[in-house]
Write a protein that holds these residues in place. Structure first.
Motif, PDB file in Angstrom:
ATOM      1  N   GLY A  18      17.205  13.725  -5.871  1.00 59.54           N
ATOM      2  CA  GLY A  18      15.885  13.254  -6.272  1.00 59.54           C
ATOM      3  C   GLY A  18      15.541  13.645  -7.693  1.00 59.54           C
ATOM      4  O   GLY A  18      14.999  12.836  -8.462  1.00 59.54           O
ATOM      5  N   ARG A  19      15.867  14.875  -8.079  1.00 57.21           N
ATOM      6  CA  ARG A  19      15.587  15.324  -9.451  1.00 57.21           C
ATOM      7  C   ARG A  19      16.412  14.532 -10.457  1.00 57.21           C
ATOM      8  O   ARG A  19      15.929  14.187 -11.543  1.00 57.21           O
ATOM      9  N   LEU A  20      17.662  14.243 -10.093  1.00 55.55           N
ATOM     10  CA  LEU A  20      18.510  13.439 -10.974  1.00 55.55           C
ATOM     11  C   LEU A  20      17.913  12.058 -11.190  1.00 55.55           C
ATOM     12  O   LEU A  20      17.803  11.581 -12.333  1.00 55.55           O
ATOM     13  N   LEU A  21      17.500  11.390 -10.125  1.00 51.63           N
ATOM     14  CA  LEU A  21      16.977  10.032 -10.244  1.00 51.63           C
ATOM     15  C   LEU A  21      15.652  10.007 -11.004  1.00 51.63           C
ATOM     16  O   LEU A  21      15.392   9.073 -11.773  1.00 51.63           O
ATOM     17  N   LEU A  54      14.752   9.279  -1.382  1.00 50.38           N
ATOM     18  CA  LEU A  54      14.836   8.871  -2.770  1.00 50.38           C
ATOM     19  C   LEU A  54      13.445   8.651  -3.349  1.00 50.38           C
ATOM     20  O   LEU A  54      12.572   8.102  -2.666  1.00 50.38           O
ATOM     21  N   PRO A  55      13.213   9.050  -4.559  1.00 46.05           N
ATOM     22  CA  PRO A  55      11.896   8.839  -5.166  1.00 46.05           C
ATOM     23  C   PRO A  55      11.626   7.357  -5.374  1.00 46.05           C
ATOM     24  O   PRO A  55      12.544   6.580  -5.642  1.00 46.05           O
ATOM     25  N   PRO A  56      10.381   6.927  -5.259  1.00 46.04           N
ATOM     26  CA  PRO A  56      10.051   5.504  -5.424  1.00 46.04           C
ATOM     27  C   PRO A  56      10.050   5.093  -6.890  1.00 46.04           C
ATOM     28  O   PRO A  56      10.032   5.929  -7.792  1.00 46.04           O
ATOM     29  N   GLY A  57      10.076   3.791  -7.092  1.00 47.80           N
ATOM     30  CA  GLY A  57       9.852   3.249  -8.426  1.00 47.80           C
ATOM     31  C   GLY A  57      11.080   2.992  -9.260  1.00 47.80           C
ATOM     32  O   GLY A  57      10.960   2.605 -10.421  1.00 47.80           O
ATOM     33  N   ILE A  58      12.275   3.175  -8.712  1.00 51.40           N
ATOM     34  CA  ILE A  58      13.501   2.945  -9.477  1.00 51.40           C
ATOM     35  C   ILE A  58      14.303   1.856  -8.771  1.00 51.40           C
ATOM     36  O   ILE A  58      14.529   1.929  -7.561  1.00 51.40           O
ATOM     37  N   GLU A  59      14.736   0.861  -9.521  1.00 50.81           N
ATOM     38  CA  GLU A  59      15.557  -0.201  -8.939  1.00 50.81           C
ATOM     39  C   GLU A  59      16.998   0.284  -8.814  1.00 50.81           C
ATOM     40  O   GLU A  59      17.610   0.676  -9.808  1.00 50.81           O
ATOM     41  N   ASP A  78      25.734  14.201  -8.229  1.00 48.43           N
ATOM     42  CA  ASP A  78      24.338  14.244  -7.784  1.00 48.43           C
ATOM     43  C   ASP A  78      23.680  15.604  -7.983  1.00 48.43           C
ATOM     44  O   ASP A  78      22.505  15.781  -7.630  1.00 48.43           O
ATOM     45  N   ASP A  79      24.401  16.588  -8.552  1.00 46.01           N
ATOM     46  CA  ASP A  79      23.797  17.899  -8.785  1.00 46.01           C
ATOM     47  C   ASP A  79      23.629  18.217 -10.274  1.00 46.01           C
ATOM     48  O   ASP A  79      23.444  19.374 -10.646  1.00 46.01           O
ATOM     49  N   VAL A  80      23.689  17.201 -11.143  1.00 48.50           N
ATOM     50  CA  VAL A  80      23.435  17.418 -12.566  1.00 48.50           C
ATOM     51  C   VAL A  80      22.032  16.927 -12.907  1.00 48.50           C
ATOM     52  O   VAL A  80      21.437  16.139 -12.179  1.00 48.50           O
ATOM     53  N   LEU A  81      21.530  17.401 -14.045  1.00 48.33           N
ATOM     54  CA  LEU A  81      20.203  16.999 -14.516  1.00 48.33           C
ATOM     55  C   LEU A  81      20.341  16.468 -15.939  1.00 48.33           C
ATOM     56  O   LEU A  81      20.594  17.231 -16.868  1.00 48.33           O
ATOM     57  N   PRO A  82      20.206  15.160 -16.135  1.00 45.70           N
ATOM     58  CA  PRO A  82      20.367  14.590 -17.479  1.00 45.70           C
ATOM     59  C   PRO A  82      19.218  14.991 -18.403  1.00 45.70           C
ATOM     60  O   PRO A  82      18.078  15.190 -17.970  1.00 45.70           O
ATOM     61  N   ASP A  83      19.519  15.082 -19.697  1.00 46.72           N
ATOM     62  CA  ASP A  83      18.479  15.282 -20.707  1.00 46.72           C
ATOM     63  C   ASP A  83      17.552  14.069 -20.737  1.00 46.72           C
ATOM     64  O   ASP A  83      17.942  12.967 -20.323  1.00 46.72           O
ATOM     65  N   PRO A  84      16.320  14.239 -21.243  1.00 46.15           N
ATOM     66  CA  PRO A  84      15.398  13.090 -21.295  1.00 46.15           C
ATOM     67  C   PRO A  84      15.941  11.891 -22.053  1.00 46.15           C
ATOM     68  O   PRO A  84      15.603  10.744 -21.741  1.00 46.15           O
ATOM     69  N   ASP A  85      16.770  12.128 -23.071  1.00 44.67           N
ATOM     70  CA  ASP A  85      17.308  11.017 -23.865  1.00 44.67           C
ATOM     71  C   ASP A  85      18.712  10.619 -23.419  1.00 44.67           C
ATOM     72  O   ASP A  85      19.436   9.957 -24.170  1.00 44.67           O
ATOM     73  N   TRP A  86      19.111  10.993 -22.199  1.00 42.96           N
ATOM     74  CA  TRP A  86      20.478  10.743 -21.744  1.00 42.96           C
ATOM     75  C   TRP A  86      20.822   9.259 -21.794  1.00 42.96           C
ATOM     76  O   TRP A  86      21.898   8.878 -22.266  1.00 42.96           O
ATOM     77  N   ALA A  87      19.953   8.401 -21.322  1.00 47.31           N
ATOM     78  CA  ALA A  87      20.254   6.959 -21.293  1.00 47.31           C
ATOM     79  C   ALA A  87      20.398   6.400 -22.705  1.00 47.31           C
ATOM     80  O   ALA A  87      21.270   5.561 -22.965  1.00 47.31           O
ATOM     81  N   ASP A  88      19.548   6.857 -23.638  1.00 44.73           N
ATOM     82  CA  ASP A  88      19.662   6.405 -25.028  1.00 44.73           C
ATOM     83  C   ASP A  88      21.016   6.799 -25.605  1.00 44.73           C
ATOM     84  O   ASP A  88      21.688   6.000 -26.268  1.00 44.73           O
TER      85      ASP A  88
END
Length: 368
Positions: free
Chosen positions: A16-19, A48-53, A85-95
């Motif tokens: 959930g934190r990852l997503l 799973l947290p809501p709001g993500i496709e 599923d146990d990693v935490l991406p940085d806020p700009d990971w997708a960029d």
């Protein structure tokens, strides 16, 4: 640059934190998200947290290699980014992922992310914390690794005979490069927290020695160098185990009244004790050295050598007839010149039907 993100999961709370961390970047870049639910047997829906496709796929429950194969074979895009599923991406990971892939030349088959493992600032790390921290220096680990679809299709994907999260990523990276692709490191970053574990975790992880036996069979005596895996202690473990077995056997013979075997038992016992003490000292020295850690290191250092040796022998006996995964049939163009259309046409077929379930329709029930 579009991409598919594949996240195999066993339903850990960290999913959930990852997503949630991925959410804003997914919407911004229109990345496809595939979650492979690899929990065995009947299971409740993932929490799973809501709001993500996203799309949830049923995994085969045969380990992370098989789960990742399920994910990339169902992906729509040229690039597939694998996240644990146990990693935490940085806020700009997708960029930064988009930048990493856009900068990858046509010969680049994979781009690895940067992994951080936070360690305690007020004490030395424990043995388990140091093992986890070693992931930060690992080559081509799939905690955060993106591969081009054509590269995966060309070499056949992950080897599902490696059922643990152990060596399967290094082995794949070797075959991808063998097919003519290059691998590089990117600039995106994730954090990999140290997962809480019991004091016997180092003994349980010795099951990976069975996988090492397969790799030794497939790639020869220099398999560690070829797969960029650091040297291990197998020869020492075998020697310590041999001393233990000799001491026990000699003691039994001596108990039957035969002369001379008492000295053999004593000598072998001393050799076992010396080898075990050296192993324990090597693990205790860099750690916090508190009573709990010292006791754990002493106990597990006595158990690990024979357990590791038994798993190695078990793997060696079971894998003698195994053959390396081959590339796609001869006559296809070299990997770095594969046209985009060929990658789609050569996509391997999943061994079982994989029903998809829209993320938005999943209820947020508790996960295991």
């Amino acid at each position: 640059m579009t991409a598919t993100i594949v996240v195999p999961t066993l339903g850990r709370p960290s999913l959930g934190r990852l997503l949630e961390a991925l959410g804003p970047g997914l919407a911004k870049h229109r990345f496809e998200l595939l979650i492979v639910d690899d929990r065995p047997g009947d299971r409740p829906p993932l929490a799973l947290p809501p709001g993500i496709e996203a799309t949830v796929l049923d995994g085969p429950a045969r380990g992370p290699a098989a789960a990742r194969n399920t994910g990339w074979r169902a992906a729509r895009h040229e690039w597939i980014a694998f996240l644990d599923d146990d990693v935490l991406p940085d806020p700009d990971w997708a960029d930064r992922l988009a930048d990493d892939l856009a900068e990858a030349g046509e010969h680049v088959g994979g781009v690895q992310g940067v992994l951080r493992v936070p360690l305690p600032a007020d004490r030395r790390p424990t043995d388990w914390e140091r093992v986890t921290a070693g992931l930060a220096d690992g080559a081509w680990i799939t905690a955060d690794m993106a591969y081009r679809r054509a590269a995966l299709a060309r070499c056949g994907g992950f080897d599902e005979r490696l059922p643990r999260a152990f060596r399967e990523d290094a082995e794949l990276a070797f075959r991808v490069r063998r097919e003519g692709w290059s691998l590089r490191r990117g600039r995106r970053r994730v954090t990999h927290p140290v997962r809480p574990e019991g004091r016997w975790v180092s003994v349980r992880t010795q099951r990976g020695n069975a996988d090492d036996a397969l790799l030794r069979h497939l790639y020869g005596p220099r398999w560690r160098q070829r797969l960029e895996i650091p040297p291990g202690r197998r020869h020492r473990h075998v020697a310590i185990t041999a001393a233990l077995v000799t001491a026990g056997a000699a003691a039994l013979v001596a108990a039957s009244g035969r002369r001379g075997w008492t000295a053999v038992a004593a000598g072998a016992g001393l050799a076992w004790a010396a080898g075990t003490a050296e192993f324990a000292a090597a693990r205790i020295a860099p750690g916090p050295r508190d009573p709990s850690e010292v006791a754990t290191m002493v106990a597990t250092s006595a158990v690990i050598p024979p357990v590791a040796t038994v798993h190695w022998l078990r793997g060696w006996l079971r894998r003698r007839a195994a053959e390396p995964l081959g590339s796609q049939p001869a006559g296809l163009p070299p990997a770095h010149r594969c046209p985009a259309g060929w990658a789609a046409l050569s996509r391997p077929t999943a061994s079982r039907s994989v029903p998809t379930r829209p993320f938005a329709s999943r209820s947020a029930e508790g996960s295991r």
